[in-house]
Design an enzyme around this catalytic site. Sequence first.
Site, PDB file in Angstrom:
ATOM      1  N   ASP A   1     -25.715 -37.190  -4.267  1.00 19.19           N
ATOM      2  CA  ASP A   1     -25.486 -36.894  -2.848  1.00 19.19           C
ATOM      3  C   ASP A   1     -25.840 -38.126  -2.021  1.00 19.19           C
ATOM      4  OD1 ASP A   1     -25.253 -35.905  -0.313  1.00 19.19           O
ATOM      5  OD2 ASP A   1     -26.620 -34.214  -0.591  1.00 19.19           O
TER       6      ASP A   1
ATOM      7  N   HIS B   1     -22.598 -28.413   4.177  1.00 17.31           N
ATOM      8  CA  HIS B   1     -22.936 -29.662   3.511  1.00 17.31           C
ATOM      9  C   HIS B   1     -22.141 -29.776   2.217  1.00 17.31           C
ATOM     10  CE1 HIS B   1     -25.075 -33.225   2.389  1.00 17.31           C
ATOM     11  NE2 HIS B   1     -25.502 -32.679   1.261  1.00 17.31           N
TER      12      HIS B   1
ATOM     13  N   CYS C   1     -21.715 -36.157   5.727  1.00 16.83           N
ATOM     14  CA  CYS C   1     -21.607 -35.758   4.320  1.00 16.83           C
ATOM     15  C   CYS C   1     -20.192 -35.653   3.805  1.00 16.83           C
ATOM     16  CB  CYS C   1     -22.364 -34.459   4.076  1.00 16.83           C
ATOM     17  SG  CYS C   1     -21.649 -32.998   4.887  1.00 16.83           S
TER      18      CYS C   1
END
Length: 260
Positions: free
Chosen positions: A119, A104, A67
């Site tokens: 995302d 995250h 991420c």
Amino acid sequence: MKLDSYFKRIDWKGTPKADLETLRPLHLAHATHIPFENLDIQLGRNILLDLEALDRKLVGGTRGGYCFEQNTLFQAVLREIGFDVIACEARVRMGRSGFTPRTHMLLIVKIEGEDYLADVGFGGEGLFFPIQLAGGVQKQFLWNYQIVKEEPDLFVLQTLRQEKWVDLYAFLAEQREPVDFEVANWYTSTHPQSSFVQALTAQLPTPDARFILRNRIFLIERASGEESREIKTLQELHQVLREIFHLSFPPETAFHNPKF
């Protein structure tokens, strides 16, 4: 950012503008072309978040990342195009209850007064398209998502599994700075209890299927159901990485996990 090289990497041929008509296909192209993976961690390498390193690895090196790498790169691309975008932290739940750390990274993009969650760094369970924070249920190919409010300022991204909504992660739509992600990145990539230290993973969503590799287990999720098999040799592991995730390493390359 070298936008032309990035667009070629994700096979996107549109004309970039700071609007939803650009954001949606750009998000889809990134999510389905750059795999989610932690192979550098499993090779004992540092995870670098500066743009030069990310461009060298994810774009020029045709690698993937997790991420912090994926969304740092995507944020730079969006800013170069002219989008109003901030980075936020989330607590990953994946159906679990209890308090989890902020490990995250996600993006909030404002377009014409509306906020969208973008995302490209949540792996096989992640979004194909950005989703409006104030919107309802959104179907994205075979999968459904929604964002719900749990507290006055806390948003929760959920996905529908077997007719039940499951929490993926919870977040505040508040800007965080690169130093915040440097700290989280260090923990996630080096702490002995981190799942990314304990297990190898590579994941890639497509409109028809999700491909997920975790250590020895290779899972394919389709509309017809799931199928999985065990990876039994290092050669077979390299074959899956190469043929499914387009990640090539010298054949003798051995990772910390899994052990063969």
